[in-house]
Design an enzyme around this catalytic site. Structure first.
Site, short mmCIF file in Angstrom:
data_model
loop_
_atom_site.label_atom_id
_atom_site.label_comp_id
_atom_site.label_asym_id
_atom_site.label_seq_id
_atom_site.Cartn_x
_atom_site.Cartn_y
_atom_site.Cartn_z
CE LYS A 1 -15.85 20.29 11.85
NZ LYS A 1 -14.78 20.52 10.88
CB SER B 1 -0.96 -0.03 1.19
OG SER B 1 -2.11 0.75 0.91
#
Length: 290
Positions: free
Chosen positions: A160, A108
């Site tokens: 949020k 990765s």
């Protein structure tokens, strides 16, 4: 008069010796040869790029360093730090060659960084690939209910509190998060393709997060050569046009902290990563290394 001359000679001698010791222990180029290979090690989870960036820049500016070898033994880590190191290596190859040596695992984000190098060397059994993005979001609503814990959220901004562990994510919120994941994935594919000089379509075919061993990675064009660290050194020597035996120079490591001394550097690094990074962060990281 003779005594004064004698003292002058003695003091001058010690000053001269001190100057020589300072030169030998300093970063001065006075005693440096021109056959040096700089080694930058990237170990463990990639969470903070500052030390690696500093080492790469120092080696790039050092005229006695003919090539840089990045030794990677990492399952990946944060998207941001991985991209920072990748960008610095891409900048560096314009000035001097960079070779990536893959250890036991360079998956990765570890592979993402390696793809910026001029040449990649891996062992047949190196765990690599895992081209994908992952994020873990804990769901603790049922647990909170059992223990009588209630979370009150006060926010400004509709989205949020996406990922709030005290409630389920709405379908709209999942779409927003998936869009961010897909964008980070596209960036991964784009940058690996650019680094390896391969079509994006070719990288996309294997960019499903799968683990690939070094042998298969070479067959797919993700790795240039099968070999160990010494083979990577030979590649750096060839690319750097080093004549004679190469002088291997490792990047300076930061001083050990009290936490390092108490827990050991590996345990300290894992604890620091856990404390420093939020759990719900985008990661170029192999899933089994979470």
């Amino acid at each position: 008069m003779k005594r004064r001359t004698l003292w002058f000679i003695v003091i001058s001698f010690f000053v001269f010796c001190g100057f020589i010791v300072w030169l030998l222990g300093s970063d001065s180029d006075f005693f440096k040869g021109s056959n040096r290979i700089g080694v930058v090690e990237i170990k463990g989870t990639i969470s903070n790029a500052s030390e690696v960036l500093k080492s790469i820049k120092e080696f790039r500016k050092d005229q006695s360093i003919r090539a840089i070898l990045v030794r990677i033994d990492s399952p990946g880590g944060g998207v941001g730090p991985s991209q920072e190191i990748y960008r610095e290596l891409k900048r560096t190859i314009k000035h001097k060659p960079v070779v990536a040596s893959l250890g036991g695992i360079a998956a990765s984000g570890g592979y993402y960084i390696a793809s910026a190098a001029n040449r990649i060397v891996a062992s047949p059994g190196t765990i690599t690939g895992s081209i994908g993005v992952i994020m873990y979001l804990p769901m603790l609503r049922d647990l909170f209910g059992k223990i009588g814990y209630e979370m009150v959220t006060i926010k400004a901004g509709r989205y949020k509190d996406i990922g709030n562990p005290g409630r389920e994510m709405t379908p709209e919120e999942k779409e927003i998060m998936q869009a961010s994941m897909d964008e980070a994935h596209r960036q991964f594919i784009r940058d690996v393709a650019a680094g390896r000089k391969m079509p994006e379509e070719k990288i996309r075919e294997i960019a499903d997060g799968r683990i690939i061993l070094g042998q298969t990675a070479k067959e797919l064009g993700l790795v240039d050569e099968l070999g160990n660290f010494e083979d990577a050194v030979d590649a750096a020597v060839a690319l750097g046009h080093v004549k004679g035996e190469a002088d291997i120079v490792y990047a300076k490591k930061k001083r050990m902290s009290l936490l390092d001394l108490l827990l050991g550097s590996d345990a300290s690094e894992k604890l620091s990563t856990w404390l420093d990074e939020p759990g719900a962060s985008l990661r170029y990281q192999a899933p089994f290394a979470q």
